[in-house]
Design a protein around this motif. Structure first.
Motif, mmCIF file in Angstrom:
data_model
loop_
_atom_site.group_PDB
_atom_site.id
_atom_site.type_symbol
_atom_site.label_atom_id
_atom_site.label_comp_id
_atom_site.label_asym_id
_atom_site.label_seq_id
_atom_site.Cartn_x
_atom_site.Cartn_y
_atom_site.Cartn_z
ATOM 1 N N LEU A 79 46.674 -45.751 -23.174
ATOM 2 C CA LEU A 79 45.488 -45.320 -23.909
ATOM 3 C C LEU A 79 44.344 -46.317 -23.862
ATOM 4 C CD1 LEU A 79 47.160 -43.723 -27.070
ATOM 5 C CD2 LEU A 79 46.450 -42.620 -24.938
ATOM 6 N N VAL A 80 44.554 -47.503 -23.276
ATOM 7 C CA VAL A 80 43.484 -48.491 -23.274
ATOM 8 C C VAL A 80 42.359 -48.031 -22.337
ATOM 9 C CG1 VAL A 80 44.456 -49.916 -21.406
ATOM 10 C CG2 VAL A 80 42.952 -50.957 -23.118
ATOM 11 N N PRO A 81 41.104 -48.037 -22.792
ATOM 12 C CA PRO A 81 39.986 -47.680 -21.900
ATOM 13 C C PRO A 81 39.850 -48.693 -20.762
ATOM 14 C CG PRO A 81 39.329 -47.508 -24.197
ATOM 15 C CD PRO A 81 40.657 -48.219 -24.185
ATOM 16 N N THR A 82 39.572 -48.187 -19.560
ATOM 17 C CA THR A 82 39.458 -49.048 -18.381
ATOM 18 C C THR A 82 38.139 -48.785 -17.666
ATOM 19 O OG1 THR A 82 40.625 -47.428 -17.011
ATOM 20 C CG2 THR A 82 41.952 -49.185 -18.010
ATOM 21 N N ALA A 83 37.612 -49.835 -17.050
ATOM 22 C CA ALA A 83 36.374 -49.710 -16.280
ATOM 23 C C ALA A 83 36.453 -50.565 -15.028
ATOM 24 C CB ALA A 83 35.165 -50.139 -17.110
ATOM 25 N N LEU A 84 35.804 -50.098 -13.982
ATOM 26 C CA LEU A 84 35.517 -50.898 -12.801
ATOM 27 C C LEU A 84 34.066 -51.347 -12.910
ATOM 28 C CD1 LEU A 84 37.086 -48.563 -10.096
ATOM 29 C CD2 LEU A 84 38.062 -50.701 -10.916
ATOM 30 N N TYR A 85 33.764 -52.579 -12.502
ATOM 31 C CA TYR A 85 32.373 -53.010 -12.520
ATOM 32 C C TYR A 85 32.084 -53.852 -11.287
ATOM 33 C CZ TYR A 85 33.926 -57.591 -14.416
ATOM 34 O OH TYR A 85 34.526 -58.815 -14.609
ATOM 35 N N GLY A 86 30.868 -53.695 -10.767
ATOM 36 C CA GLY A 86 30.474 -54.409 -9.563
ATOM 37 C C GLY A 86 29.974 -53.468 -8.491
ATOM 38 N N LEU A 87 29.655 -54.010 -7.340
ATOM 39 C CA LEU A 87 29.007 -53.260 -6.262
ATOM 40 C C LEU A 87 29.807 -52.031 -5.835
ATOM 41 C CD1 LEU A 87 26.470 -53.491 -4.419
ATOM 42 C CD2 LEU A 87 27.947 -54.632 -2.753
ATOM 43 N N TYR A 88 31.129 -52.131 -5.824
ATOM 44 C CA TYR A 88 31.975 -51.048 -5.323
ATOM 45 C C TYR A 88 32.559 -50.175 -6.428
ATOM 46 C CZ TYR A 88 32.146 -51.762 -0.276
ATOM 47 O OH TYR A 88 31.847 -51.798 1.063
ATOM 48 N N ALA A 89 32.104 -50.340 -7.666
ATOM 49 C CA ALA A 89 32.733 -49.626 -8.776
ATOM 50 C C ALA A 89 32.667 -48.108 -8.617
ATOM 51 C CB ALA A 89 32.091 -50.054 -10.089
ATOM 52 N N ALA A 90 31.494 -47.568 -8.265
ATOM 53 C CA ALA A 90 31.351 -46.113 -8.132
ATOM 54 C C ALA A 90 32.209 -45.581 -6.992
ATOM 55 C CB ALA A 90 29.889 -45.750 -7.913
ATOM 56 N N VAL A 91 32.406 -46.388 -5.938
ATOM 57 C CA VAL A 91 33.261 -45.979 -4.827
ATOM 58 C C VAL A 91 34.690 -45.764 -5.331
ATOM 59 C CG1 VAL A 91 34.129 -46.599 -2.539
ATOM 60 C CG2 VAL A 91 31.805 -47.245 -3.204
ATOM 61 N N GLY A 92 35.128 -46.600 -6.272
ATOM 62 C CA GLY A 92 36.466 -46.444 -6.828
ATOM 63 C C GLY A 92 36.643 -45.107 -7.524
ATOM 64 N N LEU A 93 35.656 -44.686 -8.320
ATOM 65 C CA LEU A 93 35.776 -43.373 -8.959
ATOM 66 C C LEU A 93 35.738 -42.263 -7.915
ATOM 67 C CD1 LEU A 93 33.803 -43.366 -12.333
ATOM 68 C CD2 LEU A 93 36.120 -44.130 -11.816
ATOM 69 N N GLU A 94 34.896 -42.435 -6.888
ATOM 70 C CA GLU A 94 34.830 -41.453 -5.802
ATOM 71 C C GLU A 94 36.191 -41.294 -5.129
ATOM 72 O OE1 GLU A 94 32.689 -38.934 -2.915
ATOM 73 O OE2 GLU A 94 32.044 -39.790 -4.822
ATOM 74 N N ALA A 95 36.934 -42.398 -5.057
ATOM 75 C CA ALA A 95 38.250 -42.387 -4.408
ATOM 76 C C ALA A 95 39.375 -41.972 -5.352
ATOM 77 C CB ALA A 95 38.548 -43.776 -3.842
ATOM 78 N N GLY A 96 39.037 -41.619 -6.596
ATOM 79 C CA GLY A 96 40.047 -41.143 -7.522
ATOM 80 C C GLY A 96 40.830 -42.215 -8.239
ATOM 81 N N TYR A 97 40.275 -43.420 -8.312
ATOM 82 C CA TYR A 97 40.978 -44.484 -9.034
ATOM 83 C C TYR A 97 41.087 -44.117 -10.515
ATOM 84 C CZ TYR A 97 40.813 -47.912 -5.198
ATOM 85 O OH TYR A 97 41.006 -48.584 -4.029
ATOM 86 N N PRO A 98 42.218 -44.465 -11.163
ATOM 87 C CA PRO A 98 42.430 -44.088 -12.560
ATOM 88 C C PRO A 98 41.682 -44.973 -13.545
ATOM 89 C CG PRO A 98 44.326 -45.311 -11.767
ATOM 90 C CD PRO A 98 43.413 -45.132 -10.581
ATOM 91 N N ALA A 99 40.353 -45.010 -13.426
ATOM 92 C CA ALA A 99 39.497 -45.750 -14.356
ATOM 93 C C ALA A 99 38.621 -44.756 -15.103
ATOM 94 C CB ALA A 99 38.635 -46.762 -13.608
ATOM 95 N N ASP A 100 38.225 -45.127 -16.303
ATOM 96 C CA ASP A 100 37.390 -44.241 -17.111
ATOM 97 C C ASP A 100 35.915 -44.356 -16.760
ATOM 98 O OD1 ASP A 100 39.589 -43.351 -18.770
ATOM 99 O OD2 ASP A 100 39.532 -45.345 -19.684
ATOM 100 N N ALA A 101 35.484 -45.543 -16.306
ATOM 101 C CA ALA A 101 34.061 -45.771 -16.094
ATOM 102 C C ALA A 101 33.834 -46.664 -14.890
ATOM 103 C CB ALA A 101 33.434 -46.406 -17.342
ATOM 104 N N ALA A 102 32.628 -46.539 -14.323
ATOM 105 C CA ALA A 102 32.190 -47.401 -13.220
ATOM 106 C C ALA A 102 30.814 -47.935 -13.577
ATOM 107 C CB ALA A 102 32.137 -46.633 -11.904
ATOM 108 N N LEU A 103 30.660 -49.255 -13.552
ATOM 109 C CA LEU A 103 29.424 -49.923 -13.943
ATOM 110 C C LEU A 103 28.895 -50.672 -12.736
ATOM 111 C CD1 LEU A 103 30.894 -51.344 -17.265
ATOM 112 C CD2 LEU A 103 29.823 -49.106 -16.904
ATOM 113 N N VAL A 104 27.686 -50.312 -12.293
ATOM 114 C CA VAL A 104 27.168 -50.748 -10.999
ATOM 115 C C VAL A 104 25.827 -51.451 -11.182
ATOM 116 C CG1 VAL A 104 26.636 -49.990 -8.639
ATOM 117 C CG2 VAL A 104 28.261 -48.685 -10.026
ATOM 118 N N GLY A 105 25.525 -52.378 -10.249
ATOM 119 C CA GLY A 105 24.241 -53.059 -10.261
ATOM 120 C C GLY A 105 24.264 -54.253 -11.193
ATOM 121 N N GLU A 106 23.205 -54.377 -12.020
ATOM 122 C CA GLU A 106 23.145 -55.452 -13.022
ATOM 123 C C GLU A 106 23.961 -54.986 -14.235
ATOM 124 O OE1 GLU A 106 20.981 -58.452 -12.085
ATOM 125 O OE2 GLU A 106 21.860 -57.288 -10.452
#
Length: 435
Positions: A79-106
């Motif tokens: 149940l812990v919320p998870t996020a990817l952050y950094g240049l490739y974060a949105a690519v991870g969601l595009e690839a179906g990674y089990p993260a709740d959020a993607a934070l990109v740029g600054e």
């Protein structure tokens, strides 16, 4: 909130993409722990401790390593919320990674907001950030060093800017920043360098995508850091066209303790350079090398030998270039087996003379196949040689000779030409360059 920041890979240095956002979170009153899986084992305890888990993915390799980490986090704390952050974060969601959020740029402001609200989806923020000196020492480990003729020196890593003014088609940065860059305040960078120097760091890598995107800003920081710490040495990354266009600044690099410049040469094939929109020619590469050496600064080229436009003889020509300019002793074999990666949104997809395939979620790239099967075969062979040699600990020169022989054989030339004479030990970072 209790926040766990995880780094999977950041070029062998203490992860700035953990240390910098940790400062923003701590200043806002959150508790922060960190894991750097390049030097530590994954552990369940910090995951069970955390109210939020965020994983730094500044590059392709880091994102590939993040998938099993996310899966493990989910299994330990579903149940812990998870996020990817950094240049490739949105690519991870595009690839179906089990993260709740993607934070990109600054991403630091968005990360702080996510910690508070645990919102989902992709957030891209390119506003100018306000940065304070990072929190160093959250993770300790055996990080990359500077190798010199006098032995190993402890190395650190900082950035004076994010993003890039340029739009090289193969680079993942334009897909997010689209020709923009954002500076990091001089005071915070210098405070960080002061802290690193106090901790025993003897060499600093300026990891900006291009150190001369804003040359006045970056040179001011470099020269002030040198004035404060005259024994510190440095390396920077600069485009070929900037080495030529700002040649008057090259002696100032040397005077301020810069030992070498990393520069993305990519290929000796003019057609490839044009298709990638690199902004330089083969002749420019020769000129840039000469200008830097005249100024007392070494050049460490990086390469992208295999693209849809690569000719069969290109790799052999790159080896010839390395030989002519005595670059073997600072060239990592992994560089010479690299194949073009094409993440979602890549500008290279705009090139119409290539049939681009679908996005491959496992490879994190749109697929492509070279029209000449012999080029595909050569790429697989030299990539295998480099990987096997890294696993066995083979001497770099021996590996490069075997790769050179494969390139010469593929192009119908005499493999007996592949000979590397021992050279002097030149300053280099011990971590092989990945992307």
């Amino acid at each position: 909130m209790r926040v766990l920041l995880i780094s999977t890979y950041e070029l062998g240095h203490e992860p700035l993409a953990v240390a910098s956002p940790a400062r923003r979170l701590v200043d806002a009153g959150h508790e922060v722990k960190a894991l750097d899986l390049s030097v530590q084992q994954f552990a369940a305890e910090p995951v069970l401790w955390a109210d939020r888990v965020a994983i730094s993915v500044p590059m392709h390799t880091a994102l590939r390593l993040a998938r099993p980490v996310l899966e493990e986090v989910r299994s330990i704390s579903p149940l812990v919320p998870t996020a990817l952050y950094g240049l490739y974060a949105a690519v991870g969601l595009e690839a179906g990674y089990p993260a709740d959020a993607a934070l990109v740029g600054e991403y630091e402001t968005a990360l702080l907001d996510w910690v508070t609200h645990a919102s989902g989806g992709v957030t891209t923020d390119l506003t100018v950030g306000q940065y304070r000196a990072p929190v160093r020492g959250l993770v300790e480990g055996a990080y990359a060093s500077l190798e010199t003729s006098g032995g190993l020196r402890k190395a650190g890593y900082v950035e004076t800017s994010h993003g890039c003014r340029h739009r090289c088609r193969h680079c993942p940065i334009p897909a997010v920043y689209d020709g923009r860059f954002r500076i990091v305040g001089a005071a915070s960078v210098l405070e960080d360098i002061d802290s690193l120097a106090t901790s025993g760091v003897e060499h600093i890598t300026f990891g900006d995508p291009d150190f001369w995107n804003g040359p006045a800003h970056s040179m001011r920081i470099l020269e002030e850091a040198h004035a404060r710490h005259p024994d510190l040495t440095f390396d920077v990354t600069i485009k070929v066209e900037h080495l030529i266009g700002h040649r008057r600044l090259l002696p100032r690099l040397s005077a301020a303790g810069v030992l070498f410049v990393v520069s993305a040469f990519e290929s000796t094939n003019e057609s490839v350079l044009h298709s990638l929109d690199k902004g330089h020619t083969l002749e420019d590469m020769h000129v840039g090398l000469s200008l830097c050496r005249d100024a007392g600064v070494d050049v460490h080229p990086t390469w992208l030998p295999f693209t849809p436009w690569t000719a069969l003889g290109d790799l052999a020509e790159i080896f010839g270039f390395l030989d002519a300019h005595q670059l073997f002793d600072i060239t990592d074999p992994v560089q010479l087996g690299l194949r073009l990666l094409v993440p979602p949104g890549s500008l290279v997809l705009e090139v119409e003379d290539v049939v681009w395939g679908e996005f491959d979620a496992d490879g994190l790239s749109h697929t492509w196949t070279h029209p000449d099967d012999r080029v595909e075969t050569l790429q697989a062979e030299v990539a295998w040689i480099a990987a096997a040699a890294a696993d066995s600990g083979e001497d770099r020169s021996e590996t490069l000779v075997r790769m050179w022989q494969a390139a010469l054989t593929a192009s119908g030339e005499d493999p007996g030409r592949a000979q590397i004479q021992p050279g002097e030990v030149r300053a280099r970072i011990t971590e092989p360059w990945f992307c």
